[in-house]
Motif scaffolding. Sequence first.
Motif, short mmCIF file in Angstrom:
data_model
loop_
_atom_site.label_atom_id
_atom_site.label_comp_id
_atom_site.label_asym_id
_atom_site.label_seq_id
_atom_site.Cartn_x
_atom_site.Cartn_y
_atom_site.Cartn_z
N PHE A 1 -18.67 5.52 1.29
CA PHE A 1 -17.30 4.94 1.40
C PHE A 1 -16.72 4.40 2.61
O PHE A 1 -17.68 3.74 3.55
N SER A 2 -15.56 4.34 3.12
CA SER A 2 -15.10 3.85 4.14
C SER A 2 -15.40 4.60 5.54
O SER A 2 -15.35 4.24 6.51
N ARG A 3 -15.78 5.83 4.98
CA ARG A 3 -16.01 6.89 6.33
C ARG A 3 -17.02 6.80 7.27
O ARG A 3 -16.97 7.08 8.60
N THR A 4 -18.10 5.99 6.83
CA THR A 4 -19.20 5.97 7.69
C THR A 4 -19.55 4.36 8.29
O THR A 4 -20.25 4.48 9.08
N ILE A 5 -18.51 3.54 7.96
CA ILE A 5 -18.75 2.18 8.42
C ILE A 5 -18.78 1.84 9.83
O ILE A 5 -19.49 1.37 10.46
N THR B 1 -9.54 12.26 4.04
CA THR B 1 -9.40 11.48 3.18
C THR B 1 -8.40 10.18 3.77
O THR B 1 -7.56 10.48 3.96
N ASN B 2 -9.20 9.05 3.77
CA ASN B 2 -8.50 7.86 3.97
C ASN B 2 -7.70 7.06 3.09
O ASN B 2 -8.36 5.99 2.19
N LEU B 3 -6.61 7.75 2.55
CA LEU B 3 -6.03 7.29 1.44
C LEU B 3 -5.76 5.67 1.14
O LEU B 3 -5.75 5.22 0.17
N ILE B 4 -5.50 5.11 2.43
CA ILE B 4 -5.36 3.88 2.25
C ILE B 4 -6.79 3.02 1.64
O ILE B 4 -6.42 1.92 0.92
N ASN B 5 -7.75 3.26 2.10
CA ASN B 5 -8.96 2.51 1.53
C ASN B 5 -9.56 3.55 0.44
O ASN B 5 -10.84 3.20 -0.21
#
Lengths: 747, 177
Positions: free
Chosen positions: A625-629, A434-438
């Motif tokens: 979410f920000s995961r696949t950008i 999990t990319n807590l920042i985003n």
Amino acid sequence: MIASRRKFIKISALGLGGILASTSALNIFGKNSYLNEKVVKNISKNFKKTATYCEVCFWKCAAWAYTNEKNEIKKIIGNDDDTHCNGRLCPRGTGGVGMYHDEDRLKTPLIRTTINGEETYREASWDEALDLIASKFKTIKETHGAEAIALLKHGSPGSHLEHLFKAFGSDTIAEPAYAQCRGPRETGFGLTFGSWVGSPEPTDIRDTKCLVLIGSHIGENMHNSQVQEMSDAIDNGATIITVDPRFSTAASKSTHWLPIKPATDIALLLSWMHVLIEEELYNKKYVEKYAMGFDELKAHVKQFTPEWAYGITTIKPAEIRKAARAMANAAPATIIHPGRHVTWYGDDTQRSRAIAILNGLLGSWGNRGGFYFKEKIKVPTYPHPAYPEPKWGWHNLGEQYPFAEMGITSEIIKATIPSDDQKHPIKAWVVAGTNLINTLPEREKTIEAINAVDFMVVIDTMPMEITGYADVVLPECTYLERYDGIRSATNRTPSIAVRTPAVKPKYDSKPAWWISKEIGQRLGLEAYFNYNDFEEVIEWQLNKLGTSLDEMKKIGVKNFERTSGPLFLEEDQEYEFATPSGKIEFYSQQLANQGFDPIPVYTHHPEPSQGFYRLNYGRSPMHTFSRTINNPNLSPLKDENTLWVNPKVARILDLKKNQEVWLKNQDNILSTFSIKVRVTERVRWDSVYMYHGFGHNNEKLTRAFGKGISDTELISKVVVDPIMGGTGLRGNFVSILTENPHKNTEI
Amino acid sequence: MRYAMVIDTLKCVGCSDCVVACQTENDVPIGYCRDWITETVDGTYPNILLELKSERCNHCANAPCVRCCPTGASHIVEGGIVLVTAEECIGCGACIESCPYDARYQHPDGYVDKCTFCHHRLQKGQLPACVSVCPTKCMYFGDLDNPNSEVSLLLKNRKHKTLAPEAGTDPHVFYLI
Ligand code: SF4
Ligand code: SF4
Ligand code: SF4
């Protein structure tokens, strides 16, 4: 300001990396081979199919990964027998190949170090990194107790780490998927029907006659089988009613679109209840038999006329009535969809309660075309010693919120930031997947907490922003390269699916089960990891379930007969709901006992002041979410977000299509990057809209870096749901800047 | 045999799955595509119309790209499928210029590439990759010469349109509206 002990490092020691496999397979096929039947036949014969389930989002569709004779993953295709996907993956699942191929992946373990006064990472061996983690775990346990180490997690890697944590004696565990996403609806439906909604949602969309979406944008969220079923509903001529201030894709497919003023949904819901009750359109028989608190509800909503709601929602009374009648007409084959990302304004549990009550009035719960009774297979636990009893854990951190049913990420953050009245200080973090920042609002607090921890480990496949704050970074291999736990999810019929490796882990990456086991062994927890390979665990479990790994490798997914009874209520069936009264609770004594409104009420929420616009955000169908950008297959489809602005606003501010602008929120927080303007009638004039997940600021994400704005960084104000601790994120307002505010500063 | 594709704009959500599936099925190099999504917005808030649709080569019966190809690399095969033989293509780009749909692109390996209606899959009795992946099941494929095929029936019973009919190309991708 925060002392910057933990300086963000842009994952700079990644030089050694492996060699990227060529993504262009033309050299294998030979030029123009698609015209050559023979070649094609030969080639496709050589494709190997490996059973897996998708990890690009939480829907976990079962799929086949196709590899060629060079052991390269060529494509991923849905498993025809899987109820989550019916043989059709969504764009992200189809593009899952990019997760494997992404040359920006984390490649080796990294350890934070200081060279010439500069903080940086150095590459490390797995042994060194794991030894370091184990020794830190031991020291922290000795001085502060195992509970002082928190796990923040998401997805499959999270469950392996959770096992390690519980074995070690820490239950200080949370995931943003609860308090930053779907928590309020689980609590709201739980209080009403005695059952969580769960995932996939037990909505019988394919047979519905009326689907009501409230800020839920199916078709932009690609929750696969649900998108498929909405399409079936369109074919069947179902009435679709969409309530959304934005003309969403779903709105464009709807019979009725109610362009509601943001933050006023509860008023609309109450007026719908009013119409159903006053016009006696509700399902009397059902309510009498299965519900309690009807009289209180009736008295409560008497005053909430459509005329009253009009003044608040801007939806005309005639439209409100028309929609309510359409719902009643189709009932009980009507679904007021619970939504998924529901942490909006801090009264979200109450809004979810209102949605649940409406479904109750219409008799949708337990009826065809409404909600079905879901069922899942219980996967037996692989034997291990009992977990030790932690002295405190997520419950204690969230005790302020009586109906919190999972760990609250923001409370973990709070407990990590040193303060005088701290009962349960947290000293170390493990962040997995999990990319807590985003992901988390109030970024400043997250960073403050990160600065305060003594030790932080991040496990991920990609150099997400959060990895730059870690002391140790561990490269996880992607789902295509590993075994994982058996997927067992709630559905119409129970099923299981397996994930088996299609290829060997690329670079020096490892599966999370292996990481957990290796740390566990170093902590003397061998007994909890009594296997050499996770394959053995699955094999054992599958045997108990009457199948085998061999069989599952061939079929990928196995469907079972239902054993819990029919999908829907039978005529006049006696049924006990898992609530204290055994009935659907229109009136909640549980809430009343804790001092909350037993029946939902409408509260007015702040509105943007002059020059500000409400910041709304949502899903783009090609991204999770920000995961696949940064995914090489998905990034070309949408590599930056745009700022949707109503033409009226564009005229006032003199904004042109594609003009670069910056945003500043009500707390003077500036967007790091700029965003291009999209002038469109699809948004209201009081709000702006953008896709979530963009605006990455780690240069190591070469395709995603600096593209667009992160909505999350502008969410500095949250309204906390007092019932379960959810963080309402939709109360932030932004002004639009046409000049670069960073011109003279380094970013 | 006359192949045609029918796409229901009332169901398409513009997710681009068809684009990704085409890419992985046909090894379309990253950054290029054989199919793509268009979005059209009409009206003013709150009276808006939105149309999303997936576009590609229209496999025109009267194909300007085939007519203008100097080498014969662009040609029409059985079922009306317009194809390019890469070995014969000199990459002059005349076809790219002539296509009213902008459906062709210059492949980095020097030839012109475009949608093949997944010719190789049809030969194995499979549907085109985009059709078989679409989560909304809004794409249909079949034989227009067969009056009982799904595509024939859809076109018989539903309102539909083609793109740029004024170009006189006789396109064979149809949109239900
Ligand atoms: S919905 Fe899409 S991303 Fe999610 S699991 Fe299914 S295929 Fe994967
Ligand atoms: S996959 Fe289907 S729904 Fe998605 S954009 Fe393509 S045609 Fe539309
Ligand atoms: S028919 Fe095949 S080649 Fe044409 S767009 Fe669809 S997937 Fe691509």
